[in-house]
Structure formats: structure tokens, C-alpha cells
Scaffold this motif. Sequence first.
Motif, short mmCIF file in Angstrom:
data_model
loop_
_atom_site.label_atom_id
_atom_site.label_comp_id
_atom_site.label_asym_id
_atom_site.label_seq_id
_atom_site.Cartn_x
_atom_site.Cartn_y
_atom_site.Cartn_z
N UNK A 4 11.52 -1.37 -10.51
CA UNK A 4 11.42 -0.34 -9.46
C UNK A 4 10.89 -0.93 -8.16
N UNK A 5 10.03 -1.95 -8.26
CA UNK A 5 9.55 -2.60 -7.04
C UNK A 5 10.68 -3.31 -6.31
N UNK A 6 11.53 -4.00 -7.06
CA UNK A 6 12.68 -4.65 -6.44
C UNK A 6 13.56 -3.62 -5.74
N UNK A 7 13.78 -2.49 -6.39
CA UNK A 7 14.61 -1.45 -5.80
C UNK A 7 13.95 -0.90 -4.53
N UNK A 8 12.63 -0.69 -4.57
CA UNK A 8 11.92 -0.19 -3.40
C UNK A 8 12.02 -1.17 -2.23
N UNK A 9 11.90 -2.45 -2.52
CA UNK A 9 12.00 -3.47 -1.47
C UNK A 9 13.37 -3.41 -0.81
N UNK A 69 6.17 4.53 -10.15
CA UNK A 69 5.29 4.03 -9.10
C UNK A 69 5.89 4.25 -7.72
N UNK A 70 7.22 4.09 -7.61
CA UNK A 70 7.88 4.19 -6.31
C UNK A 70 8.64 5.50 -6.14
N UNK A 71 8.51 6.42 -7.08
CA UNK A 71 8.99 7.80 -6.95
C UNK A 71 10.46 7.90 -6.57
N UNK A 72 11.32 7.38 -7.42
CA UNK A 72 12.76 7.48 -7.20
C UNK A 72 13.33 8.71 -7.90
N UNK A 73 14.31 9.32 -7.28
CA UNK A 73 15.13 10.34 -7.95
C UNK A 73 16.16 9.62 -8.82
N UNK A 122 0.81 -1.21 0.00
CA UNK A 122 0.00 0.00 0.00
C UNK A 122 0.85 1.27 0.00
N UNK A 123 2.14 1.13 0.21
CA UNK A 123 3.02 2.30 0.14
C UNK A 123 2.98 2.91 -1.25
N UNK A 124 2.86 2.07 -2.27
CA UNK A 124 2.81 2.57 -3.65
C UNK A 124 1.54 3.36 -3.93
N UNK A 125 0.48 3.07 -3.19
CA UNK A 125 -0.74 3.87 -3.32
C UNK A 125 -0.48 5.29 -2.86
N UNK A 126 0.21 5.44 -1.74
CA UNK A 126 0.50 6.77 -1.21
C UNK A 126 1.53 7.49 -2.08
N UNK A 127 2.49 6.75 -2.59
CA UNK A 127 3.54 7.36 -3.41
C UNK A 127 3.01 7.89 -4.73
#
Length: 506
Positions: free
Chosen positions: A201-206, A173-177, A152-157
Motif C-alpha cells: 500500500x505504501x508503494x501504491x500511495x507513493x 494505513x493509506x486509506x484506499x478505496x 507523516x501523511x500516513x499519520x493523518x490518514x
Amino acid sequence: MRPSSTLLGSLLLVGCLLRPAPSPAQAPGHAAQSPGSIDPMRPTVIPAGAPKDALGKPAVTKTEVSRRAVEVFGDSLILLTPPVIDSSAAAEPTWDMDVRTYETQERVAHYVTMFTGKSKDRIAAQLERGTRYEPMIRAKMKAGGLPEDMYYLALIESGFDNNAYSRAAAVGMWQFMTSTARGMGMRVDWWVDERRDPVKSTWAAVRFIKGMRDQFGSLYLAAAAYNGGPGRVARGLARYADDLENTKGDDAFFVLAEKDYLHSETREYVPQLIAAALIAKEPKRYGMTLHPREPFAYDSVKVPASTPLVAIAKAAGSSIPEIRDLNPHLLRGMTPPRTAYLVRIPPGSGATFDSLFAEIPKAARVATGVVESKKGDTVDRLAEKNRISSRSLLAFNPNIRRLKPSGRLVPGQAILIPSPSVASAALDVPDPSIEKYAGGSKRLKVHTVRRGETVRSIAKKYDTTPERIMKLNGMRKAVIFPGQSLVVSSKGGSSSKASKRKSRKR
């Protein structure tokens, strides 16, 4: 000895009644026993009108078995009337992170009200969009050792939007710089922006979130660090160490949030996450009806360098919008030049892709051409001649040179010309490799960790000590990971606006 024989016979009787009769094929060399038959020394009377089995023979019912068990054992483990289960009653939702403890927290309750009130339609639409990626994200969270509900973090991001773009130039989706994304191993350049790739990007966010949780010992502090930067969170924990002395786990975030130290966006971030998790598990309770989408699924095929998306779509029996949806990280309507590239196509189309791709005329598999600008050429004239827009021509040639004041092209330039199909499939986005930040602060220096670096090597680079860096960042262990922001020197406070912006980079 008679009572024992009677009991043994009764036990055998019940066993025969309970065990299905073998078919002739199952018992070769023996006469087949009639279904439901019992010990001939103690026959069972089957009343007229009793139910028949598939062979037309009298069938032994559960009621009779239960009655015989009562006769033998004085009780029965078989219920004559099974309990009625109310299938309409929904199972109580569960979470694999702590949301119930904070359900009544003021800011959590505020966002539950907001998300189910004036923002209900928007949140419902975003939750529906997220159902497409939910199985993939949950699987990666679990594989990375994180609670699956961090989904659900991706919902807020971003509301699960692969093409989300913030004012601070955070993307995906995960808002990376850009700098953090590269530090996490993602490719970000003019051709490809893997911040838009939902899988990579999901792997990176994890990895990023897990690193923060390991550093701070709290999932919600990790979430706050994901939003506001680990440096900011670490300094806050150090500054308010006395107030946090008897606080454990996720409670630490709420204690820190009360200190008016975190930026408002970060302070509200975790309550929004908890509120989203509460609502999403019980949408009907909050008046939402969600329509799940098909899961994000695909086949992967390798294509030559500089392959137009239109050619990929044709060989896959698909469309450009569908190919672009599966590969949102391909920015220019084609695969990048120089090397073969792995692309996603609709599931089930991989088996015939190579043969169908080979049938496409070679000319249709060419994405770009190069022309040399001549005296008197203009952008508009060159674009019209090649059946593309001036905007597309400029997008593929960001460093094009023009004469002043006429605006004509400088002669002798190599101009990259995309085919009309490539130009139409390209995304209208700026060069993702460019990031501009305000000037640095003399009071604070922040370093973005790169692959292979250690606390000791970073300390040496900035002429300081590992112990100093660990103290500045509130680190208990000298564990860092690519993309992490570290304060490496400080002369006093860190209140300058430039410092705050840098601490919030992700």
C-alpha cells in the motif's frame, strides 16, 4: 644555499613528527625507526617524564608538533586546545518539504496546539507506532522521487494503522478505496486485502501522490488531491484561475483553501500534515517522549495454497499474532487457495523454515474442508459439530441458503468448513470487494482510470474529446495513472452530494 637547506630540514622534521612510525613488518630489509624519532642530523630533546608510546619509547605529542610547526611556518593548523562541542545542544531539525514557510499559518498553528494539547497522548502513541514503519516508508518515498517527510501523511490518514477502516470504506494505513486500490495493482478480494499490507500500500500511495504532484506541480495540492480527489482539486484550480495567476508552488493550496471550495476535511488536511511534521521532528520541544519500535523486518517464504497461519507460525518458531502482524492483508487465517503464496515470517527464521514446515503432519496443514448440508441441518448445529462459531461458518459461506421460515439449511449445499485454528486466526471483516455508492448524477460523470487506459481511449468511451476531458480536470498534460478519478462529462455545476462523494474517492 644554507637557508634553503634549513627550511627543507624543518619540513622533513615536521613530516616525520606527523607520520606514524612504521613497524618492522611494514619496512622489510630496513632497520626499524624508533617511534617518534627524527632526523639524526637535528635531534629533538625529549624531556624526562615525557609520555611513552606502546613500545615504551618517548612519544611525540601534538603540542610538540604544533610548536615545531610554529617555529617553521610562523603559524599552526593544529589547534593546541580543541573547541568544546556542546553535545547536549540538539541539532536544528530539517525537512525535505517546505514546512517552515507555513509554520505560522493560522490553521497550521491551530493543529500544532491541538496535537500537543488535548490530542498529545493520541498523537504520541501514533508516532510511536509509526516508528516501526518509518525506515520502510521513507525509503519508498525517496525511491519514488518524493520528499521522505511525506511519511507523516500516513499519520493523518490512519495513525499508521494497517487495519484502519473509514465510514467511506477506505481501508489500511493509506486509506484506499477498493476500486482505486485495484487500479493501482493491489489485490482486493475475499481472501486478501493488500490495502492492509504496509509495503504494497505504501508503494501504491507513493505512485498516486507522485502522479498528483506531476499533474498539479505542487506537493500540497497533491496531498489535497489524495484526500479529496484529483477531480475536485483540478476543478477548483480551473474555477479560480484568475486568483491563482501569480501564485506559485505550494502557495496555491492555501489560496484555494481560502475560497471555501474544498471540503472542510480536505481544507484542513494539509495544515494537519505540516503540523505533524513540525511536531514529530522535535517531540521533546512539545513535551512528548517517544519510544521507537523495532523496524518492520521479515524473511519471505513461499508456502502451498490454503496453508493455515498456525502451520506457518509453527514452522517459523513464532506465534499466530506475530504472523498476522507481519501479514495483515491475509484475512481468513490462511493463505488463499489455488496457488502458492509468499508470506512474511520473523527475520532469521527463513533458513530453517522449509525443513520445519515439512515436519508438520499433513493433517495440520489442511485449512478447510467441505461438507454437504443435509435435511434438518442448521448453521448452529453444523458449527458446533465442527468446533467453530456460527459467525465463523457464516463468514466462510456468505452465500449460504436457508429455508424459510425455519432457517434450516437448504439440503445439498457445499459448505466450506474452516479448521478451528483457521477460524480463530481469521479477521472479522466484511467482504472487501463490495463497495456501494449512492446513485450517479445526471449532471456529472466520473471515471476511475484503469491500467492501460489513455485520455484518448477514455474520451472515445464517453463520446467526448481528450481536450474536453483535460479542460474538465484542469490538466496541463495528457498524463494519467491507474486509480485516478477523471470527470468525463458535465452539464453545469457539480454541486450534487453524489458528485461530491465520487470526487472524493481514492
